[in-house]
Design a protein around this motif. Structure first.
Motif, PDB file in Angstrom:
ATOM      1  N   UNK A 267       0.835  -1.199   0.000  1.00 35.27           N
ATOM      2  CA  UNK A 267       0.000   0.000   0.000  1.00 35.27           C
ATOM      3  C   UNK A 267       0.873   1.252   0.000  1.00 35.27           C
ATOM      4  N   UNK A 268       1.906   1.270   0.841  1.00 39.82           N
ATOM      5  CA  UNK A 268       2.799   2.426   0.912  1.00 39.82           C
ATOM      6  C   UNK A 268       3.493   2.669  -0.424  1.00 39.82           C
ATOM      7  N   UNK A 269       3.927   1.603  -1.076  1.00 34.55           N
ATOM      8  CA  UNK A 269       4.586   1.734  -2.375  1.00 34.55           C
ATOM      9  C   UNK A 269       3.640   2.355  -3.404  1.00 34.55           C
ATOM     10  N   UNK A 270       2.400   1.891  -3.447  1.00 36.05           N
ATOM     11  CA  UNK A 270       1.445   2.426  -4.411  1.00 36.05           C
ATOM     12  C   UNK A 270       1.075   3.875  -4.071  1.00 36.05           C
ATOM     13  N   UNK A 271       0.991   4.201  -2.787  1.00 34.51           N
ATOM     14  CA  UNK A 271       0.751   5.592  -2.388  1.00 34.51           C
ATOM     15  C   UNK A 271       1.929   6.461  -2.818  1.00 34.51           C
ATOM     16  N   UNK A 272       3.144   5.956  -2.660  1.00 35.53           N
ATOM     17  CA  UNK A 272       4.328   6.703  -3.102  1.00 35.53           C
ATOM     18  C   UNK A 272       4.247   7.007  -4.595  1.00 35.53           C
ATOM     19  N   UNK A 273       3.792   6.030  -5.365  1.00 32.96           N
ATOM     20  CA  UNK A 273       3.638   6.247  -6.796  1.00 32.96           C
ATOM     21  C   UNK A 273       2.593   7.305  -7.111  1.00 32.96           C
ATOM     22  N   UNK A 274       1.486   7.277  -6.383  1.00 28.09           N
ATOM     23  CA  UNK A 274       0.431   8.261  -6.596  1.00 28.09           C
ATOM     24  C   UNK A 274       0.924   9.668  -6.237  1.00 28.09           C
ATOM     25  N   UNK A 275       1.605   9.796  -5.113  1.00 29.15           N
ATOM     26  CA  UNK A 275       2.131  11.097  -4.690  1.00 29.15           C
ATOM     27  C   UNK A 275       3.138  11.624  -5.710  1.00 29.15           C
ATOM     28  N   UNK A 276       3.977  10.736  -6.220  1.00 26.18           N
ATOM     29  CA  UNK A 276       4.972  11.131  -7.215  1.00 26.18           C
ATOM     30  C   UNK A 276       4.300  11.610  -8.493  1.00 26.18           C
ATOM     31  N   UNK A 277       3.303  10.886  -8.948  1.00 26.53           N
ATOM     32  CA  UNK A 277       2.592  11.262 -10.167  1.00 26.53           C
ATOM     33  C   UNK A 277       1.885  12.607 -10.017  1.00 26.53           C
ATOM     34  N   UNK A 278       1.500  12.932  -8.784  1.00 32.54           N
ATOM     35  CA  UNK A 278       0.828  14.204  -8.510  1.00 32.54           C
ATOM     36  C   UNK A 278       1.811  15.346  -8.319  1.00 32.54           C
ATOM     37  N   UNK A 279       3.104  15.046  -8.395  1.00 37.17           N
ATOM     38  CA  UNK A 279       4.112  16.093  -8.292  1.00 37.17           C
ATOM     39  C   UNK A 279       4.694  16.298  -6.917  1.00 37.17           C
ATOM     40  N   UNK A 280       4.332  15.450  -5.968  1.00 39.38           N
ATOM     41  CA  UNK A 280       4.852  15.592  -4.610  1.00 39.38           C
ATOM     42  C   UNK A 280       5.346  14.281  -4.051  1.00 39.38           C
ATOM     43  N   UNK A 281       6.474  13.759  -4.570  1.00 39.38           N
ATOM     44  CA  UNK A 281       6.956  12.456  -4.104  1.00 39.38           C
ATOM     45  C   UNK A 281       7.272  12.478  -2.618  1.00 39.38           C
ATOM     46  N   UNK A 282       7.179  11.343  -1.958  1.00 42.23           N
ATOM     47  CA  UNK A 282       7.506  11.303  -0.533  1.00 42.23           C
ATOM     48  C   UNK A 282       8.999  11.517  -0.310  1.00 42.23           C
ATOM     49  N   UNK A 283       9.332  11.880   0.905  1.00 37.48           N
ATOM     50  CA  UNK A 283      10.730  12.046   1.276  1.00 37.48           C
ATOM     51  C   UNK A 283      11.474  10.730   1.134  1.00 37.48           C
TER      52      UNK A 283
END
Length: 253
Positions: free
Chosen positions: A102-118
């Protein structure tokens, strides 16, 4: 402005400790059958330097009356909605077992939205593309409980009590169905660092298995191993918290 008081911020997030001075939030995703409360000890160990936000999946604890999610995509959708008020802050993502997916897929979504996780911190889970078996969620109740006994991490008194089993088995089965039917859809490597954590005797994701996460980041990859099996975290919160703290601080200097 989001309050820093210790409370359930939304239905989908629990915060157990106040961390008013923390610059970074660690978003935690639980294992199959797990809930936000699993991360209370980690929150205590990291507070107040790091603000721990524990994702609460639907169908458990304060969300017990809501329908269970049936797929990883549904869990990701729900998590993204819960995180919407927090994306103005640096977010580090931490997931154990199913929670790592789940965390990996959320990371992908955040990245695609222009705000990748730290950073993405994954624990006790094989890398994308190395899907687990597909039969646990179709077993009868005794077969499902047998798998949980094999992995450890659950009080045997809970497993032996018919009433308690009736309460937690539906969420457990739904989560196993979600992770066992998950298929990685592909996509670019994450631009953030990945830290992989493993129990040295984990029968599900050994340290050697966890090394394969290196292929899913274009940034730095590190692997740390701890004494214990699949649920090593329950006995190693202090050591894990220290590793997470050092990792996050190094990225924010």
């Amino acid at each position: 402005m989001v309050s820093h008081a210790a409370h359930i911020t939304t239905e989908g997030i629990q915060r157990f400790h106040s961390s008013p001075g923390a610059e970074t939030a660690l978003v935690c995703f639980a294992h199959a059958g797990g809930a936000a409360g699993y991360y209370r000890p980690l929150s205590a160990a990291l507070s107040p330097g790091i603000d721990v936000l524990a994702i609460q999946y639907p169908g458990r604890q304060n969300r017990r009356t809501e329908p269970l999610a049936g797929t990883i995509d549904q869990l990701v959708d729900d998590s993204m909605e819960a995180l919407a008020p927090w994306t103005h802050r640096p977010l580090a993502l931490f997931g154990h077992s199913m929670g790592a997916v789940v965390a990996y897929e959320v990371a992908g979504r955040l990245t695609a939205a222009g705000g990748p996780p730290l950073t993405l911190i994954v624990s006790g889970c094989r890398a994308p593309g190395e899907e687990p078996g597909h039969e646990v969620h179709v077993r009868d109740d005794d077969g499902l409980v047998a798998e949980i006994r094999r992995l450890g991490g659950t009080d045997t008194r809970v497993l032996d009590d018919p009433e308690m089993r009736a309460l937690f088995l539906p969420a457990l089965r739904a989560d196993y169905r979600a992770v066992e039917t998950y298929r990685h859809a592909g996509g670019p490597r994450l631009p953030c660092p990945v830290l992989a954590l493993a129990g040295d005797t984990d029968p599900v994701a050994s340290p050697a298995d966890m090394r394969h996460w290196a292929a899913w980041t274009s940034a730095r990859f590190d692997l740390l191993s701890f004494d214990g099996g699949h649920f090593y975290l329950a006995d190693r919160y202090t050591a894990v918290a220290s590793a997470v703290r050092d990792h996050v601080i190094a990225l924010t200097r």
